[in-house]
Design a protein around this motif. Structure first.
Motif, PDB file in Angstrom:
ATOM      1  N   TYR A   5      20.029  15.247  10.881  1.00 20.27           N
ATOM      2  CA  TYR A   5      19.886  14.151   9.930  1.00 20.27           C
ATOM      3  C   TYR A   5      21.031  14.180   8.934  1.00 20.27           C
ATOM      4  N   ARG A  21      25.120  -2.593   5.125  1.00 20.06           N
ATOM      5  CA  ARG A  21      24.391  -2.462   6.385  1.00 20.06           C
ATOM      6  C   ARG A  21      25.193  -3.024   7.558  1.00 20.06           C
ATOM      7  N   ARG A  42      19.604   7.005  15.487  1.00 24.78           N
ATOM      8  CA  ARG A  42      18.739   6.121  14.689  1.00 24.78           C
ATOM      9  C   ARG A  42      19.342   5.984  13.304  1.00 24.78           C
ATOM     10  N   SER A  44      18.492   4.360   9.738  1.00 27.49           N
ATOM     11  CA  SER A  44      17.389   3.821   8.946  1.00 27.49           C
ATOM     12  C   SER A  44      17.907   3.427   7.570  1.00 27.49           C
ATOM     13  N   ALA A  46      16.928   2.050   3.767  1.00 28.29           N
ATOM     14  CA  ALA A  46      15.792   2.099   2.847  1.00 28.29           C
ATOM     15  C   ALA A  46      15.320   0.704   2.474  1.00 28.29           C
ATOM     16  N   GLU A  47      14.019   0.577   2.413  1.00 26.32           N
ATOM     17  CA  GLU A  47      13.388  -0.661   1.951  1.00 26.32           C
ATOM     18  C   GLU A  47      12.678  -0.439   0.618  1.00 26.32           C
ATOM     19  N   MET A  58      20.331   5.185   3.087  1.00 22.33           N
ATOM     20  CA  MET A  58      20.437   5.278   4.539  1.00 22.33           C
ATOM     21  C   MET A  58      20.153   6.711   4.969  1.00 22.33           C
TER      22      MET A  58
END
Length: 111
Positions: A5, A21, A42, A44, A46-47, A58
């Motif tokens: 990660y 993004r 992957r 990802s 952030a929301e 991220m």
């Protein structure tokens, strides 16, 4: 399975989230996907987060079959190219730091 990660801790420059993004997906993702031995990538974005939680706009997860594959990928020209592309995008959009964590995954499928 081993997953490495990358946690992007910090902030995207104001008003630049969508551009950040898009740049990651267009300019950097193809380079991450080129890592030798990678099984999956992957990205990802952030929301939301809990009140008081650190900001990670991220998180990147790249999975490999074993630690030897991780070491091979990290020593590869593909990683050098990916780092240059990542640094270029971050310079335009991000203030913060990146830290990496290597994990052993244990998936548990739901019926």
């Amino acid at each position: 399975m081993i997953t490495r990660y990358a946690l992007f801790e910090g902030r995207i420059h104001p008003g630049q989230s969508e551009a950040f993004r898009a740049a990651v997906l267009d300019e950097v993702l193809p380079r991450w996907k080129a890592f030798p031995g990678a099984l999956s990538v992957r990205v990802s974005f952030a929301e939301s987060r809990d009140d008081g939680a650190p900001e990670y706009p991220m998180i990147l997860a790249i999975s490999y079959p074993d630690l030897t594959s991780v070491e091979t990928a990290l020593a590869s020209p593909a990683r050098t190219a990916a780092k240059a592309a990542t640094d270029a995008v971050l310079a335009r959009f991000f203030t913060g730091r990146i830290h990496h964590h290597v994990t052993t995954a244990h998936d548990h499928e739901l019926a």
